[in-house]
Every structure is written in structure tokens, then in C-alpha cells.
Motif scaffolding. Structure first.
Motif, PDB file in Angstrom:
ATOM      1  N   ARG A   1       9.770   1.145  -8.883  1.00 33.35           N
ATOM      2  CA  ARG A   1       8.456   0.899  -8.278  1.00 33.35           C
ATOM      3  C   ARG A   1       8.564   0.872  -6.754  1.00 33.35           C
ATOM      4  O   ARG A   1       7.764   1.504  -6.052  1.00 33.35           O
ATOM      5  CB  ARG A   1       7.911  -0.430  -8.787  1.00 33.35           C
ATOM      6  CG  ARG A   1       6.505  -0.767  -8.311  1.00 33.35           C
ATOM      7  CD  ARG A   1       6.057  -2.115  -8.842  1.00 33.35           C
ATOM      8  NE  ARG A   1       4.617  -2.240  -8.818  1.00 33.35           N
ATOM      9  CZ  ARG A   1       3.910  -2.932  -9.706  1.00 33.35           C
ATOM     10  NH1 ARG A   1       4.525  -3.559 -10.693  1.00 33.35           N
ATOM     11  NH2 ARG A   1       2.598  -3.008  -9.614  1.00 33.35           N
ATOM     12  N   MET A   2       9.538   0.135  -6.266  1.00 32.09           N
ATOM     13  CA  MET A   2       9.750   0.040  -4.823  1.00 32.09           C
ATOM     14  C   MET A   2      10.014   1.416  -4.221  1.00 32.09           C
ATOM     15  O   MET A   2       9.410   1.799  -3.204  1.00 32.09           O
ATOM     16  CB  MET A   2      10.933  -0.894  -4.552  1.00 32.09           C
ATOM     17  CG  MET A   2      11.358  -0.982  -3.106  1.00 32.09           C
ATOM     18  SD  MET A   2      12.764  -2.126  -2.929  1.00 32.09           S
ATOM     19  CE  MET A   2      13.311  -1.711  -1.267  1.00 32.09           C
ATOM     20  N   GLN A   3      10.895   2.191  -4.838  1.00 30.22           N
ATOM     21  CA  GLN A   3      11.261   3.500  -4.324  1.00 30.22           C
ATOM     22  C   GLN A   3      10.115   4.499  -4.445  1.00 30.22           C
ATOM     23  O   GLN A   3       9.831   5.253  -3.506  1.00 30.22           O
ATOM     24  CB  GLN A   3      12.493   4.016  -5.078  1.00 30.22           C
ATOM     25  CG  GLN A   3      12.859   5.469  -4.824  1.00 30.22           C
ATOM     26  CD  GLN A   3      13.409   5.745  -3.434  1.00 30.22           C
ATOM     27  OE1 GLN A   3      13.613   4.814  -2.650  1.00 30.22           O
ATOM     28  NE2 GLN A   3      13.646   7.008  -3.127  1.00 30.22           N
ATOM     29  N   ILE A   4       9.444   4.521  -5.593  1.00 36.01           N
ATOM     30  CA  ILE A   4       8.364   5.490  -5.806  1.00 36.01           C
ATOM     31  C   ILE A   4       7.170   5.180  -4.912  1.00 36.01           C
ATOM     32  O   ILE A   4       6.534   6.094  -4.363  1.00 36.01           O
ATOM     33  CB  ILE A   4       7.962   5.528  -7.295  1.00 36.01           C
ATOM     34  CG1 ILE A   4       9.079   6.197  -8.101  1.00 36.01           C
ATOM     35  CG2 ILE A   4       6.653   6.275  -7.498  1.00 36.01           C
ATOM     36  CD1 ILE A   4       8.876   6.177  -9.603  1.00 36.01           C
ATOM     37  N   ASN A   5       6.846   3.900  -4.728  1.00 33.74           N
ATOM     38  CA  ASN A   5       5.770   3.549  -3.801  1.00 33.74           C
ATOM     39  C   ASN A   5       6.071   4.065  -2.398  1.00 33.74           C
ATOM     40  O   ASN A   5       5.191   4.606  -1.720  1.00 33.74           O
ATOM     41  CB  ASN A   5       5.575   2.028  -3.761  1.00 33.74           C
ATOM     42  CG  ASN A   5       4.603   1.529  -4.810  1.00 33.74           C
ATOM     43  OD1 ASN A   5       3.783   2.287  -5.324  1.00 33.74           O
ATOM     44  ND2 ASN A   5       4.686   0.259  -5.147  1.00 33.74           N
TER      45      ASN A   5
ATOM     46  N   ILE B   1      -1.240  -2.941  -3.420  1.00 32.34           N
ATOM     47  CA  ILE B   1      -0.075  -2.352  -4.092  1.00 32.34           C
ATOM     48  C   ILE B   1       1.179  -3.213  -3.887  1.00 32.34           C
ATOM     49  O   ILE B   1       2.299  -2.736  -4.039  1.00 32.34           O
ATOM     50  CB  ILE B   1       0.184  -0.906  -3.611  1.00 32.34           C
ATOM     51  CG1 ILE B   1       0.377  -0.841  -2.084  1.00 32.34           C
ATOM     52  CG2 ILE B   1      -0.914   0.037  -4.065  1.00 32.34           C
ATOM     53  CD1 ILE B   1       0.822   0.522  -1.589  1.00 32.34           C
ATOM     54  N   ASP B   2       0.972  -4.491  -3.556  1.00 31.38           N
ATOM     55  CA  ASP B   2       2.093  -5.436  -3.388  1.00 31.38           C
ATOM     56  C   ASP B   2       3.167  -4.881  -2.460  1.00 31.38           C
ATOM     57  O   ASP B   2       4.367  -4.988  -2.737  1.00 31.38           O
ATOM     58  CB  ASP B   2       2.717  -5.776  -4.746  1.00 31.38           C
ATOM     59  CG  ASP B   2       1.758  -6.520  -5.658  1.00 31.38           C
ATOM     60  OD1 ASP B   2       0.969  -7.325  -5.139  1.00 31.38           O
ATOM     61  OD2 ASP B   2       1.789  -6.296  -6.887  1.00 31.38           O
ATOM     62  N   SER B   3       2.744  -4.322  -1.341  1.00 26.51           N
ATOM     63  CA  SER B   3       3.691  -3.679  -0.425  1.00 26.51           C
ATOM     64  C   SER B   3       3.363  -4.042   1.019  1.00 26.51           C
ATOM     65  O   SER B   3       2.327  -4.638   1.312  1.00 26.51           O
ATOM     66  CB  SER B   3       3.653  -2.154  -0.608  1.00 26.51           C
ATOM     67  OG  SER B   3       4.010  -1.796  -1.920  1.00 26.51           O
ATOM     68  N   MET B   4       4.266  -3.648   1.924  1.00 22.35           N
ATOM     69  CA  MET B   4       4.051  -3.916   3.343  1.00 22.35           C
ATOM     70  C   MET B   4       4.828  -2.935   4.212  1.00 22.35           C
ATOM     71  O   MET B   4       5.843  -2.366   3.793  1.00 22.35           O
ATOM     72  CB  MET B   4       4.456  -5.360   3.669  1.00 22.35           C
ATOM     73  CG  MET B   4       5.916  -5.701   3.391  1.00 22.35           C
ATOM     74  SD  MET B   4       6.234  -7.481   3.640  1.00 22.35           S
ATOM     75  CE  MET B   4       7.989  -7.573   3.289  1.00 22.35           C
ATOM     76  N   HIS B   5       4.307  -2.742   5.441  1.00 25.64           N
ATOM     77  CA  HIS B   5       4.940  -1.909   6.467  1.00 25.64           C
ATOM     78  C   HIS B   5       5.492  -2.802   7.571  1.00 25.64           C
ATOM     79  O   HIS B   5       4.878  -3.802   7.934  1.00 25.64           O
ATOM     80  CB  HIS B   5       3.916  -0.981   7.131  1.00 25.64           C
ATOM     81  CG  HIS B   5       3.538   0.213   6.349  1.00 25.64           C
ATOM     82  ND1 HIS B   5       4.396   1.253   6.129  1.00 25.64           N
ATOM     83  CD2 HIS B   5       2.371   0.542   5.730  1.00 25.64           C
ATOM     84  CE1 HIS B   5       3.776   2.184   5.410  1.00 25.64           C
ATOM     85  NE2 HIS B   5       2.551   1.772   5.152  1.00 25.64           N
ATOM     86  N   SER B   6       6.607  -2.427   8.153  1.00 23.74           N
ATOM     87  CA  SER B   6       7.107  -3.122   9.331  1.00 23.74           C
ATOM     88  C   SER B   6       6.200  -2.802  10.523  1.00 23.74           C
ATOM     89  O   SER B   6       5.710  -1.686  10.671  1.00 23.74           O
ATOM     90  CB  SER B   6       8.542  -2.696   9.644  1.00 23.74           C
ATOM     91  OG  SER B   6       8.974  -3.273  10.864  1.00 23.74           O
ATOM     92  N   ARG B   7       5.968  -3.797  11.361  1.00 27.72           N
ATOM     93  CA  ARG B   7       5.171  -3.580  12.569  1.00 27.72           C
ATOM     94  C   ARG B   7       5.997  -2.937  13.678  1.00 27.72           C
ATOM     95  O   ARG B   7       5.455  -2.458  14.676  1.00 27.72           O
ATOM     96  CB  ARG B   7       4.612  -4.910  13.086  1.00 27.72           C
ATOM     97  CG  ARG B   7       3.601  -5.568  12.139  1.00 27.72           C
ATOM     98  CD  ARG B   7       3.059  -6.859  12.739  1.00 27.72           C
ATOM     99  NE  ARG B   7       2.148  -7.539  11.841  1.00 27.72           N
ATOM    100  CZ  ARG B   7       0.843  -7.296  11.744  1.00 27.72           C
ATOM    101  NH1 ARG B   7       0.297  -6.357  12.514  1.00 27.72           N
ATOM    102  NH2 ARG B   7       0.099  -7.985  10.908  1.00 27.72           N
ATOM    103  N   PHE B   8       7.326  -2.932  13.489  1.00 26.06           N
ATOM    104  CA  PHE B   8       8.207  -2.453  14.545  1.00 26.06           C
ATOM    105  C   PHE B   8       9.220  -1.465  13.980  1.00 26.06           C
ATOM    106  O   PHE B   8       9.558  -1.511  12.802  1.00 26.06           O
ATOM    107  CB  PHE B   8       8.961  -3.626  15.191  1.00 26.06           C
ATOM    108  CG  PHE B   8       8.107  -4.829  15.465  1.00 26.06           C
ATOM    109  CD1 PHE B   8       7.266  -4.866  16.562  1.00 26.06           C
ATOM    110  CD2 PHE B   8       8.135  -5.929  14.608  1.00 26.06           C
ATOM    111  CE1 PHE B   8       6.478  -5.984  16.819  1.00 26.06           C
ATOM    112  CE2 PHE B   8       7.352  -7.040  14.848  1.00 26.06           C
ATOM    113  CZ  PHE B   8       6.518  -7.069  15.956  1.00 26.06           C
ATOM    114  N   ASN B   9       9.700  -0.570  14.823  1.00 21.75           N
ATOM    115  CA  ASN B   9      10.780   0.333  14.450  1.00 21.75           C
ATOM    116  C   ASN B   9      12.110  -0.345  14.760  1.00 21.75           C
ATOM    117  O   ASN B   9      12.500  -0.477  15.914  1.00 21.75           O
ATOM    118  CB  ASN B   9      10.684   1.649  15.223  1.00 21.75           C
ATOM    119  CG  ASN B   9       9.837   2.665  14.503  1.00 21.75           C
ATOM    120  OD1 ASN B   9       9.950   2.829  13.289  1.00 21.75           O
ATOM    121  ND2 ASN B   9       8.975   3.353  15.234  1.00 21.75           N
TER     122      ASN B   9
END
Length: 427
Positions: free
Chosen positions: A398-402, A140-148
Motif C-alpha cells: 500500500r505504501m509503495q503503490i500509493n 488516503i492516510d498519506s503525507m508529503h514532506s514540506r522540505f527536500n
């Protein structure tokens, strides 16, 4: 809009026009997540009138209030007097930026928007090192941060970066037969993050035998800077783009933009911005008549709809979200649906016109709690349709809805209508 520029930007005159009808309150995105009368359209306008008359100091409290608007234009859409609340807030944000300055990270971002070569370097380095700080969700062309860390919490979904940008991945001139020719303005997110949108648009043009000019010298439309109050960047980029477009506008039928916000900025907001620079306003008005949202031009100026009708139907269900800068600002909402429904079943969500809650750079940074709250109802609407795909011709949406679907556990996949159309043409 029949109002003259001097009327639009006279805050005190507009404040006098704003009667207590309250019609704007139910549709106001910020008021729905922060039910305070000051963060409502008539609250904004009343405060702006007081500011113009010298009865309100532009202090940090006022700054906080004026930066809370999503600029979704819902209020303008329903206002009996068509009061341009969004436009006057954009103007006062410039005053705010001049008085309080702009945060360093915004300045750095806007600097990139001025210089494509610098942007290319920054995003290339970002691609190289993104796996160090983020977990990639390539599907989905997205990513999560590994850190807070501030503004990049581990549960927040962000667009991932591509190895090569759209503009750098293709030659500037693409020959598809030479019968017709269009230019492409891709937008920053489409260039660096959601590259399949541009690639899909090229596939469609190839199928229709329409040549493409990628206009590689294009600068960011400067919408992020405009909504933040950095008018120096707007002035620099807008004048460059106008002069650049003038050089090739007569050689193409249209300048296609598969992005609602970029299209609205080029077609509409450039003229608003140049309200006190008549020569540039005239030049913007002339050259930007060539600018179209991609689905708008493809439906009205090609036989794409008939071509799609000859292709096979898919059982996939699509629900469509109307970007604020498409439906409310440009009146474009039937065109993408007309093309999509040739091959997909469309199930409308309860309120496709409701703002998704993106809101711009400030809303996506220090006021992200508002953006997150505004995204909750949109994610619920998408879930309730049971659609496999949600579509919108806007990468900001797209960024916000994802991100909103990720928080809500909704597994619907986001596709730009251009991507859906290109997929249908391959079958």
C-alpha cells in the motif's frame, strides 16, 4: 521445498546447481530496473558461492550488490530447481551487518520494533508534530514532506500517523457472542498508519459473531530487521512472539493477520530463521500453524462469502495486486478475489503478480531510486485498468503503490480487501 537446511544454506552447493537457463532474468525485479548480470538471481548465487568458498571478499561493493535484491521471490517461483535465492541473501545480509554494522537510523527503527511502549511514544510524538514537517492527505492516510531532505523528498508520499494506534484504541478482548474466537496480529503499519484495516476486521468479526482477542503484547514480526540482516532483533522478537502465542493459541481457532508480509514472516520465515536452533524451530512450526492471512481464513472457515453474496453489488471497479509474500510464498491469491467479487467488479491488471517494488528498509531508504523505478510499471498497470480502487492485503505494498501512483498521477484509491469487505457488509 524438499531441500534440507544444511543444503539451503550451503552457498557453494547452490551455486553449482544454478545452471545457465536464464529463466529467472525476465521476472527479476532488480534486474528489470538495473540490467546488470551481477544484480540478477544467478549473479547473486554465483557471488554467494564464491564468497562461501573464500574467493570473494565481502567488501562494500559486494555489500552494495547483495543489498540490491528486492527479495520478491520471483526467481524462486520460476526456478526449475527451486533455488532459495531470497533465503541465502537474507543470511549473507546478516554477515554484512556484522562486518559493516547497521546505519544509525535503522538501529533506531529496529529498537522501536523491539519495544511496543517505546513505539507507542515515538508514534504519538510523530502524530503531534507531523504537520510541522509534512502536508497530510487524510483521504488516503498519506503525507508529503514540506522540505527536500535526504530520503524524504517533497514529492515522496509516505503513510501518515494516527492519533491512537489500533491496539490502543480497543479493549484486548472483544465479545461478539462467544460462539467462536480468533486472535488478531495487526502488523506495525496497520497498527500505527492504516488503522482502518484493523477496525474493518473487527467489523467483519462482529458481523460474523466471532469474538476477537487483540493480543496486545505482540511484538513486530521483525520482517524489516530480517530482510536487513539484524538477526539480534529477529531472535529477540521471534522468541517473544512464539512464547506469547503459545500462551493463548489453544484458546482461539486462529490468529488472523491482514498483512501478507507479517503472515509470511510468522508462518514461514520464523522456521527459516531457526534452521540452526531446532527446539525453537519446532516450537515456531507448532504454534504458527494457527496463523492465517485474514482473507484466507475468512473464506475457508466462515460463511462470509455467502453473507457477502446476499449484499448489494456496487458499480465500483477493483483491480487486485498480488503481494509477493501472499501469492508466491503462501499461495494465497484466489481467496481475497473470491470475497471481493461478491460485491465489486474485478478487472485484472496485465500482471498482478509483478512486484510493486517495496523491497524493505534498505530499498526504501538509501536505494529508493530502485524502488521508485520498480513502481513505475505497476502504477501504469493500475492506470490501464481504469479501476477506481486497487487492493492488496499488504500495507507495505500500500505504501509503495500509493507513492508510485502519486508520481504517475494515477488517482485510483488503495483499499485493503478487509476494508472493501467491511464496507460491503454495511450496505
Amino acid at each position: 521445498m524438499s531441500k534440507k537446511p544444511e543444503d539451503i544454506f550451503s552457498f557453494d552447493e547452490i551455486a553449482d546447481d544454478c545452471i545457465k537457463c536464464g529463466k529467472c532474468i525476465p521476472v527479476c525485479t532488480i534486474h528489470n530496473v538495473n540490467a546488470d548480470e551481477v544484480t540478477s538471481p544467478r549473479g547473486f548465487i554465483d557471488l554467494l558461492g564464491a564468497y562461501k568458498r573464500g574467493n570473494l571478499e565481502l567488501d562494500k561493493n559486494a555489500k552494495d550488490i547483495f543489498e540490491s535484491c528486492f527479495l520478491c521471490t520471483n526467481c524462486v517461483d520460476v526456478c526449475p530447481k527451486s533455488l532459495p535465492t531470497d533465503m541465502i541473501i537474507e543470511q549473507v545480509r546478516s554477515d554484512i551487518a556484522q562486518k559493516f554494522g547497521i546505519a544509525w537510523y535503522k538501529k533506531a527503527f529496529f529498537l522501536l520494533l523491539r519495544h511496543r511502549w517505546l513505539n507507542d511514544i515515538a508514534f504519538k510524538l510523530g502524530w503531534v508534530f507531523q504537520t510541522c514537517g509534512f502536508k497530510i492527505k487524510a483521504d488516503i492516510d498519506s503525507m508529503h514532506s514540506r522540505f527536500n531532505i535526504p530520503m524524504l523528498k517533497a514529492d515522496r508520499l509516505l503513510p501518515s500517523l494516527k492519533k491512537t494506534s489500533f491496539l490502543n484504541a480497543h479493549p484486548e478482548n472483544i465479545d461478539n457472542g462467544g460462539k467462536r474466537k480468533v486472535a488478531i496480529f495487526i502488523g506495525c503499519l496497520g497498527n500505527y498508519n492504516y488503522r482502518d484495516v484493523g477496525d474493518s476486521l473487527l467489523d467483519i468479526l462482529e458481523h460474523l459473531e466471532i469474538d476477537a482477542f487483540l493480543a496486545k503484547s505482540q511484538k513486530c514480526c521483525s520482517a524489516p530487521a530480517y530482510f536487513t540482516g539484524d538477526f539480534d532483533t529477529v531472535d529477540y522478537n521471534a522468541k517473544f512472539n512464539i512464547e506469547y502465542f503459545e500462551k493463548f493459541a489453544n484458546d482461539v481457532e486462529a490468529i488472523l493477520v491482514p498483512e501478507a508480509t507479517c503472515s509470511a514472516m510468522l508462518k514461514i520465515d520464523y522456521e527459516h530463521y531457526f534452521h540452526n536452533q531446532p527446539e525453537w524451530k519446532k516450537r515456531a512450526s507448532k504454534v504458527m500453524k494457527k496463523v492465517f492471512m485474514a482473507t484466507e481464513w475468512l473464506q475457508h472457515h466462515t460463511d462470509l462469502e455467502k453473507v457477502l453474496a446476499s449484499k448489494k453489488q456496487t458499480p465500483k471497479i477493483v483491480t487486485y495486486h498480488d503481494p509477493c509474500h501472499a501469492r508466491k510464498m503462501q499461495g494465497i491469491h484466489e481467496e481475497p478475489r473470491n470475497l471481493i467479487r461478491q460485491n465489486y467488479k474485478i478487472v485484472e491488471m496485465s500482471d498482478p503478480n509483478a512486484c510493486c517494488g517495496f523491497g524493505g528498509v534498505t530499498m526504501q531508504s538509501e536505494k529508493y531510486h530502485f524502488a521508485k523505478a520498480a513502481g513505475v510499471p505497476k502504477a501504469a498497470m493500475i492506470r490501464d485498468t481504469a479501476a477506481e480502487i486497487v487492493s492488496a492485503e499488504c500495507s507495505a505494498c500500500r505504501m509503495q503503490i500509493n507513492a508510485s501512483m502519486n508520481y504517475a498521477g494515477v488517482e485510483t484509491v488503495f483499499k485493503n480487501p478487509i476494508e472493501l469487505i467491511a464496507e460491503a457488509l454495511k450496505d
